[in-house]
Scaffold this active site. Sequence first.
Site, PDB file in Angstrom:
ATOM      1  N   GLU A 158      -0.474  48.358 -42.779  1.00 29.24           N
ATOM      2  CA  GLU A 158       0.667  48.534 -41.883  1.00 29.24           C
ATOM      3  C   GLU A 158       0.788  47.424 -40.833  1.00 29.24           C
ATOM      4  O   GLU A 158       0.897  47.665 -39.634  1.00 29.24           O
ATOM      5  CB  GLU A 158       0.605  49.916 -41.237  1.00 29.24           C
ATOM      6  CG  GLU A 158       0.708  51.027 -42.268  1.00 29.24           C
ATOM      7  CD  GLU A 158       0.837  52.422 -41.697  1.00 29.24           C
ATOM      8  OE1 GLU A 158       0.741  52.584 -40.465  1.00 29.24           O
ATOM      9  OE2 GLU A 158       1.053  53.372 -42.496  1.00 29.24           O
ATOM     10  N   GLU A 269       0.040  55.589 -49.073  1.00 27.16           N
ATOM     11  CA  GLU A 269      -0.148  56.540 -47.980  1.00 27.16           C
ATOM     12  C   GLU A 269       1.119  57.340 -47.773  1.00 27.16           C
ATOM     13  O   GLU A 269       2.206  56.774 -47.637  1.00 27.16           O
ATOM     14  CB  GLU A 269      -0.527  55.802 -46.691  1.00 27.16           C
ATOM     15  CG  GLU A 269      -1.177  56.669 -45.650  1.00 27.16           C
ATOM     16  CD  GLU A 269      -1.672  55.849 -44.459  1.00 27.16           C
ATOM     17  OE1 GLU A 269      -2.459  54.886 -44.677  1.00 27.16           O
ATOM     18  OE2 GLU A 269      -1.275  56.151 -43.328  1.00 27.16           O
TER      19      GLU A 269
END
Length: 488
Positions: A158, A269
Site C-alpha cells: 500500500e 487483501e
Amino acid sequence: MSATFTCCLSAPSTPLKHAWEHTVGGSRAVLALRGDWQEQLRRCHEELGFRYVRFHGLLSDDMGTLVVHEDKPLYSFFNVDQICDFLLSIGMRPFVELGFMPEMLASGPETVFHYRGNVTPPRDYDAWSTLIRTLVGHWVERYGIEEVRRWFFEVWNEANLPAFWTGTQADYFRLYAHAARAIRSIDGSLRVGGPATAMTAWVEELRAYGEDNLLPVDFISTHIYPTDPLGFEGADTEEQLANSPRDLLRDRAKLVREQARGCPVYVTEWNISSNPRDHYHDEPFAAAYAARIVLETDAFVEAYSYWTFTDIFDENYFPSIPFHGGFGLLNLHGIPKPIYRAFQLLHHLGNERLPVVGVHETVDVWVVRKSGSITVFLTNHAQPRHDIFMQRVEIHLTDAAAPRAATIERIDDAHANPRRQWRDMGEPEYLSRTQVEELEAASRLVKEPFDVTCADGTLRFHVDLPPHAIAAVTLELTAEPSVGDAAK
C-alpha cells in the site's frame, strides 16, 4: 415475504475457480513463529483449502533479516526459513510481501503500527537490491528453483497511502524496479508483481511503467475494502458500510481485470471492513456478506485473499477478549467464527456454476455442481441501515431427477454462531478450557435432512432464510447405472 429462483440443471455451466482459496492473509511475519498461529493456519489449510499465506514485515528488524554487526551488514535468514519450512511442511507456500524497510537501509525514522515497521524508501537502492537478491538466492539454494518458481514476490504494501510509504509514486516504482531486476537476476521465470496498493490504485500506472522500462510485471496485486473512503471520508465503519454500493467489490474486481490488460490479478487483501475492531467481523453478517463477495468476484481474479485467517494479530495491540471484532476467521482460541464456517461451506462447492434466474433485493442464490451432487447456496444480506427481513425462498430446479438424499446446513444468528453463546456466558474475557470446548461446539455446522419434491422433471423446495444468513442445500444425485447394471 418470498422470492423465487429457477435453475435448469442441464444448462451449460461456467467455471467456479475458488479464487478465494488461493491465498489468505496472516498479519505479520514474526507471529508466524508462534505455535498457535501455525496450528490455526494448518487447520485453515486442511478445512478451507488455502494454498498460500501473505503477511507483513518479512524484512522488518524483529525478524533479524538484516542488521549491522561491526559496521558491516549481517544477513540472517534463520527466522524466515523457519516460517517457510513450516509452510512447506503443511502443503502451503508463501506469497512473499517484500517489506518493511530494515532500519539499516531506511532513509528515515517513520514507522507504522505498534511494532514499528519502517515505511521509508531505502537510502541506498543498490543495497536494497543486494538484500533482495541475497534473500531470493538463498531460498533458491535452500528449496530449489522449481519450488521457488511457484512462489509470488510482491513489492511492498500500500505505497499509495502515506501511512505505509513516505516516498512518492516515482520512489515506489524505483523500489519496484530494483526488486524486480534483483529477483530476475536469480532466475528469469520467478514471478514478481505489484503495486499492492489500497483502493485498487496505480494498476494502469505500474503496467505502463513496466512496459516503458522493460521491467517484468508478472501479476497485478491490489487491495479493496468496502469501507475504503469512496466519497464519504471521515464516516464511521457502520456509515461506510451503509453507503458502500452492494456490488462495489465485484465492480472493482472487474475494473482491475480490465486495467491489468491480460496480466493475472491477485487481490491480496480484503475484508468486509478495514476496522480491526468491528463487531460485524464476529457475526453472521460477515459470513453472508463475504460469501456473496467471493462468489461474485471469482470470475475476475486469480486470487482473493481474505485478511486475515486469525485474530492472533497485533497491529494496534494484542487483544485478550475472545470476540473483539478482529479480522480473523478464527478467534484467539482458534474458535471458528460464522465467516470461517462460510468458507468451509464454500470450500465444498464444486467447480461448475449453473445459471440462476431470479432477482431479489437481499437474497442471492448460486447453484454449483460437482461429481455426484448439486449444492444450492443461498445468502440473505443487506448493509447496515438497509431493510432486511426473513425471506421464504422458493427454488425450482428443472431437468432434474429425484435425489438420493438432501441435506441443509445453516449459518445465522441461531446456527454456527459462537459469539451468541459467549454473550450468554456473560462475555468472559479469559476462557477456561471447558468454555473453549463449548464455544467450539456452538460454532459447528450441523447437517440436517431436508425435504424436496420432484414432479415432471422439476425439483422444488423452499428455504426460510433469516436476515444475514447462509443456507447450503446439497442434493446427492441419483447414481448412474454401471455398464453391468444396465445389462441386467
